[in-house]
Design an enzyme around this catalytic site. Structure first.
Site, PDB file in Angstrom:
ATOM      1  N   TYR A 144       0.746  -1.393   0.125  1.00 20.08           N
ATOM      2  CA  TYR A 144       0.054   0.051   0.084  1.00 20.08           C
ATOM      3  C   TYR A 144       0.942   0.800  -0.202  1.00 20.08           C
ATOM      4  O   TYR A 144       1.956   1.552   0.899  1.00 20.08           O
ATOM      5  CB  TYR A 144      -0.677  -0.190   1.423  1.00 20.08           C
ATOM      6  N   ASP A 239       9.374   2.383  -0.368  1.00 18.11           N
ATOM      7  CA  ASP A 239       8.211   3.190  -0.084  1.00 18.11           C
ATOM      8  C   ASP A 239       8.559   2.853   2.138  1.00 18.11           C
ATOM      9  O   ASP A 239       8.559   1.608   2.148  1.00 18.11           O
ATOM     10  CB  ASP A 239       7.033   3.047  -0.230  1.00 18.11           C
ATOM     11  N   LYS A 267       4.899   9.304   8.477  1.00 13.97           N
ATOM     12  CA  LYS A 267       5.075   8.451   9.309  1.00 13.97           C
ATOM     13  C   LYS A 267       6.273   8.887  10.829  1.00 13.97           C
ATOM     14  O   LYS A 267       6.272   9.923  11.510  1.00 13.97           O
ATOM     15  CB  LYS A 267       5.293   7.750   9.788  1.00 13.97           C
TER      16      LYS A 267
HETATM   17  N1  HOZ Z   1      -0.994   3.733   6.527  1.00 10.33           N
HETATM   18  C1  HOZ Z   1      -2.098   2.915   7.713  1.00 10.33           C
HETATM   19  C2  HOZ Z   1      -2.125   1.999   7.657  1.00 10.33           C
HETATM   20  N2  HOZ Z   1      -1.897   0.997   7.226  1.00 10.33           N
HETATM   21  C3  HOZ Z   1      -3.106   4.337   7.099  1.00 10.33           C
HETATM   22  C4  HOZ Z   1      -3.476   4.431   7.806  1.00 10.33           C
HETATM   23  C5  HOZ Z   1      -5.086   5.028   7.725  1.00 10.33           C
HETATM   24  O1  HOZ Z   1      -5.077   4.082   6.380  1.00 10.33           O
HETATM   25  O2  HOZ Z   1      -4.921   5.695   7.935  1.00 10.33           O
END
Ligand code: HOZ
Length: 427
Positions: A144, A239, A267
């Protein structure tokens, strides 16, 4: 546990916010219930609006490696914010933060700050396409990279959690140049390059998958990607939004000794504030405007408050070097939890790297997206709620990581293990 005030707030929130939330994974839909509303966080704990306390293993989905409301971070943020929060003019903190990132991350010579991980991946890919003058992007099933249109194809995180195959609103044409490969399977990448090699601008991946649960790279996988991309003149993009400053101070590229061409961060570098970044070799980064033709901009990019929080966080990580201790705590929790599951006869597979881990409700091993989706998500949901009742907050989805922070103590881990034991009696 009573959550009456949370229930009231959720009813109200649904009148004004789609689904009552500002990000889908927060709605607890995949575990079949309603979210609680948080009032405050301190160290390893969060407290909801009904006064319940939880040991927090979500840590704002990764940024809070120092725990909630770290006093040194807060005090620096306050000091900086009192002098103004955003100028849209260069400030010294941006330069200090860039210097800290360049010093830490082996492959980064120049960096551009943005406001989220999504912006970072979107901009890095634009740059890769501008630099190589090619169109196609290789991504991996289950990785993702934020909600960038053409990267939502078979993505992890909420897209996987909610079983959304792609998403309405993204024309098929936009995803036409996205090619899908299998994580930990170099032959799937080779075949794409054999077919489309001339037009592949880049390969993007989370070097440790963190959005389909946690899946580490097999030995030689990252090195193999480095070799294939070099052979075809495509860029390799890591990433590291989750892994940056998490799996080691220099990120996954330092841990696994593989240098990508571009790196995306987010983050932890924001210390709890909205920040993203992308960076790489100067020769590539010099293609970004104003030096080069690849346009990318942002009013709040590099704002002093976010830079202050990030800079102080990195300073503390560099000073205290907590990585071994973080890994010890994560391992202790995983090993002892594993014994509890075994004693109960529930098959689980636990993956972990440094301070990030995931308990998959499947026999395992979990090395690919296909392995991860074999997990019994219904059982995970029961486990989630039983844990929450015992004051422990894991992610409201099977396909997310659990994070241990500097603030988590062995006492927290003891309490978590009791909670797991109690939860296992119920599920
Ligand atoms: N990448 C985060 C979840 N693994 C993002 C959290 C979200 O989508 O709020």
């Amino acid at each position: 546990m009573k959550r009456e005030r949370s229930a009231e707030l959720y009813e109200k929130a649904k009148r004004f916010l789609p689904g009552g939330v500002n990000s889908p994974v927060r709605a607890f839909k995949s575990v079949g219930g309603d979210p609680f509303f948080v009032k405050e966080g301190r160290g390893s704990k969060i407290y909801d609006v009904d006064g319940n306390e939880y040991i927090d293993y979500v840590c704002s989905w990764g940024p809070l490696i120092l725990g909630h409301a770290h006093p040194e971070v807060l005090s620096f943020v306050k000091e900086v914010a009192e002098k103004g929060t955003s100028f849209g003019i260069p400030c010294e903190l941006e330069v200090s933060m860039a210097e800290a990132v360049v010093e830490a991350v082996p492959s980064i010579e120049k960096v551009r700050f943005v406001n989220s991980g999504t912006e970072a991946t979107m901009s890095a890919i634009r740059l890769a396409r501008g630099y190589t003058k090619r169109n196609k992007v290789v991504k991996f099933e289950g990785c993702y990279h934020g909600h960038v249109d053409y990267l939502l194809v078979k993505a992890g995180s909420g897209v996987l959690t909610f079983g959304i195959p792609g998403t309405p609103g993204v024309p098929e044409d936009f995803a036409r140049h996205t090619l899908l490969a299998r994580f930990n399977d170099l032959s799937s990448v080779e075949s794409l390059f054999e077919k489309y090699g001339e037009d592949i601008a880049c390969v993007i991946l989370e070097p440790v998958m963190g959005n389909a649960g946690v899946i580490p790279p097999k030995e030689g996988f990252l090195q193999g990607l480095r070799e294939i991309t070099e052979r075809y003149g495509a860029l390799l993009i890591f990433d590291e939004v989750i892994t940056g400053f998490r799996v080691s101070y220099g990120g996954a590229q330092k841990l696994y000794q593989v240098e990508p061409d571009l790196t995306c961060l987010g983050k932890i570098i924001g210390g709890g504030f909205p920040v993203g970044a992308y960076g790489g070799r100067a020769e590539i980064m010099d293609h970004v405007a104003p030096d080069g033709p690849v346009y990318q901009a942002g009013t709040l990019s590099g704002n002093p408050v976010a830079m202050a929080a990030g800079l102080k966080t990195l300073e503390i990580l560099r000073r205290d070097n907590p990585y071994e201790e973080l890994e010890r705590k994560r391992k202790r929790l995983a090993d002892e939890a594993k014994r509890l599951f075994e004693a109960k006869g529930i098959p689980v597979w636990i993956n972990g790297v440094a301070s990030m881990s995931c308990i998959f409700f499947t026999e395992g091993p979990v090395e690919t997206y296909d392995d991860a989706v074999k997990s019994d998500t219904k059982l995970y949901s029961k486990f989630f709620w039983a844990l929450l009742e015992n004051g422990v907050y894991f992610a409201p989805s099977q396909f997310e990581a659990a994070f241990v922070s500097v603030a988590h103590t062995d006492k927290d881990i003891d309490r978590t293990l009791y909670a797991i034991e109690a939860a296992l009696k119920k599920i």
